[in-house]
Design an enzyme around this catalytic site. Structure first.
Site, PDB file in Angstrom:
ATOM      1  CB  ALA A  28       0.294  22.931   4.362  1.00 19.93           C
ATOM      2  CB  THR A  29      -2.814  19.090   6.217  1.00 23.51           C
ATOM      3  OG1 THR A  29      -2.329  18.992   4.781  1.00 23.51           O
ATOM      4  CG2 THR A  29      -4.243  18.604   6.379  1.00 23.51           C
ATOM      5  N   GLY A  30      -2.385  20.738   8.860  1.00 28.50           N
ATOM      6  CA  GLY A  30      -2.441  20.927  10.331  1.00 28.50           C
ATOM      7  C   GLY A  30      -3.018  22.170  10.497  1.00 28.50           C
ATOM      8  CD  GLU A  40       4.131  13.994  14.855  1.00 33.55           C
ATOM      9  OE1 GLU A  40       4.758  14.989  14.450  1.00 33.55           O
ATOM     10  OE2 GLU A  40       4.040  12.710  14.265  1.00 33.55           O
ATOM     11  CB  CYS A  58       7.068  14.081  10.537  1.00 33.63           C
ATOM     12  SG  CYS A  58       6.842  13.016  12.029  1.00 33.63           S
ATOM     13  CD  GLU A  93       8.297  17.624   6.680  1.00 35.36           C
ATOM     14  OE1 GLU A  93       8.304  16.805   7.591  1.00 35.36           O
ATOM     15  OE2 GLU A  93       7.181  18.102   6.705  1.00 35.36           O
ATOM     16  CG  ASP A 126      -2.135   1.014   1.230  1.00 33.48           C
ATOM     17  OD1 ASP A 126      -2.423   1.381   0.129  1.00 33.48           O
ATOM     18  OD2 ASP A 126      -2.558   1.337   2.502  1.00 33.48           O
TER      19      ASP A 126
END
Length: 498
Positions: A236-238, A255, A289, A388, A94
């Site tokens: 960005a999503t956080g 996190e 991360c 990152e 996956d």
């Protein structure tokens, strides 16, 4: 050859149900670029049903003893161990991580469920604690109670393990949960739902909604029926998830990303340090991360270190991740592959020296594979140093002294992890204290234990997962004060009898 994946639907209220809109998403094997299955595409309507199912379950689950809940967690751990080979194959097919790593992850998943089973058992003795407030007129007790229904949104780099970091403590605390894994790697999270069903976890205690962020994650993060949101993913999503939770005044644990630095001093053992530098940057195909992807070498050791690093990086076995002994598999998706290749080109364009890698391995014409990549002479303004990358790219710079090393390491918007390698224990202590981050490794990089706190500062987020801190995320504190004096309170004067 990729294993045959089971066909699953959404898991809501203890049942497998089709998405309200009937949609699905392809599961693409990153090693072959072929479709190997499908997952259901949940939407806001499914989220709403799952929240209501969790709310119904919460009424009973939240009142059970910790010992009772621990029994289910231990049963899940036992099933994970029994199914470890197959779960590891699903995970590798996956998301592309090497099978040896996936099997290690399954061991950690089982251990995490067992660990939180132990903490759940300990909660019963801590449920109500007396508090001395210095008054004989009042008896004050502090209760520790489940927070309620929680939303758990997890990433694709450690699909089942990152889900477990949230699911296990949430269930241990007495919270019902809705898990929304990344659409890029949801297969083993659906298998976790199947295991929960097998062991008889009460209906609605764990619900699993697969789907993309805008259609499933966004409505979950702002649902008023959720008591808290716990998120792992990009900064960005956080930001968007935290803003959504704040919109309904719900707390969140974040996190997020990182750009961790590894500082290597002249007195380090080069061979040992090179091994940790590679593990810190190329483990999990570089998609981690906390990766120590900024390598700071003291000037005296740099030439010898880079020569050894080049030779060792070029010896890493890059191949089909289902083959035992492979140490670097493909990136998770075509989009991620393109993003990382873009960073490699940016490094070249901005003047960094490409020491090794940067291309597709010649023997792998298909799949999202990239050679282990090392850049030297990287400057602080370069994108590959500041942003990152989330791929097998290690960026190297040098420093003259300890003060300069710390200044360079801390000149970063992120603050998740940091590492130092030196033969001088006192120097290691100073550097560990001076690094602005939530996790520091001394003479190593990346070890993680479910008993120890995990989380960062700056743009790496807030809150801590794992250990007792992870359990506390899902508990709330209630004060219960009882007036025990036989006397009337007598604050107001009694009415006149005249």
């Amino acid at each position: 050859m990729a294993p045959t994946l089971p066909t699953r639907q959404l898991y809501i209220g203890g049942k497998w149900v089709q998405p309200a809109l009937g949609g699905s998403m392809d599961v693409i094997c990153p090693a072959t670029e072929e479709v190997i299955g499908k997952i259901p595409a949940g939407t806001a309507a499914d989220v709403d049903v799952a929240v209501h199912a969790a709310q119904a379950a919460q009424k009973t689950w939240g009142k059970t003893s910790g010992v009772h809940r621990a029994g289910f967690l231990r049963a899940i751990a036992a099933q994970i161990r029994e199914k470890k080979p197959l779960l590891a194959q699903y995970e590798t097919a996956d998301c592309g991580k090497p099978i040896d790593e996936a099997e290690w992850d399954m061991d950690d998943v089982a251990a995490c469920f067992d660990y939180y089973a132990g903490l759940a058992e300990g909660l019963d003795a801590k449920k109500e604690t007396p508090l001395d407030v210095g008054s004989a007129d009042f008896s004050v007790k502090v209760r520790s109670e489940p927070l309620g229904v929680v939303a758990l949104i997890t990433p694709w780099n450690y699909p089942l393990l990152m889900a477990t970091w949230k699911v296990a403590p949430a269930l241990a605390a007495g919270c019902a949960a809705i898990l929304k894994p990344s659409e890029l790697a949801s297969v083993t999270c659906l298998e976790l739902a199947a295991i929960a069903h097998e062991v008889g976890l009460p209906a609605g205690v764990l619900n699993v909604i697969t789907g993309d962020g805008p259609n499933a994650g966004a409505p979950l993060s702002c649902h008023p029926g959720v008591a808290k949101v716990a998120f792992t993913g990009s900064a960005a999503t956080g930001r968007r998830v935290a803003a959504s939770a704040a919109g309904v005044l719900r707390p969140a644990t974040m996190e997020l990303g990182g750009k961790s630095a590894l500082l290597v001093f002249d007195d380090a053992d080069v061979d040992k340090a090179v091994e940790w530098a590679m593990f810190g940057s190329f483990w999990t195909n570089g998609q981690i991360c906390s990766a120590t992807s900024r390598l700071l070498l003291q000037e005296g050791i740099a030439p010898r270190f880079l020569a050894a690093l080049k030779a060792r990086a070029e010896s890493i076995r890059v191949d089909d991740p289902l083959l035992p002994g492979v140490r670097l598999g493909p990136l998770v998706s075509g989009a991620q592959y393109g993003k990382v290749r873009g960073y490699v080109q940016a490094g070249v364009d901005e003047g960094a020296r490409l020491v090794t890698g940067g291309n597709r391995p010649e023997h792998l014409p298909r799949g999202y594979f990239l050679q282990p990549t090392v850049f030297a002479d990287v400057k602080p303004h370069m994108r590959i140093w500041r942003e990152e990358i989330f791929g097998p790219v290690l960026c190297v710079a040098t420093f003259a002294d300890e003060a300069g090393a710390l200044a360079a390491a801390n000149d970063c918007e992120y603050g998740l992890g940091g590492a130092v390698i030196s033969a001088d224990p006192e120097r290691c202590r100073r550097v560990a204290e001076g690094l602005e981050c939530g996790i520091v490794w001394v003479n190593c990089s990346q070890p993680c234990f479910c008993q120890a706190p995990w989380g960062g500062v700056k743009n790496s987020g807030y809150g801590r997962e794992l250990g007792e801190w992870g359990l506390a995320n899902f508990l709330t504190t209630k004060q219960v004060t009882t007036y025990v004096s036989p006397d009337t309170w007598a604050w107001y004067s009694p009415p006149s009898k005249l």
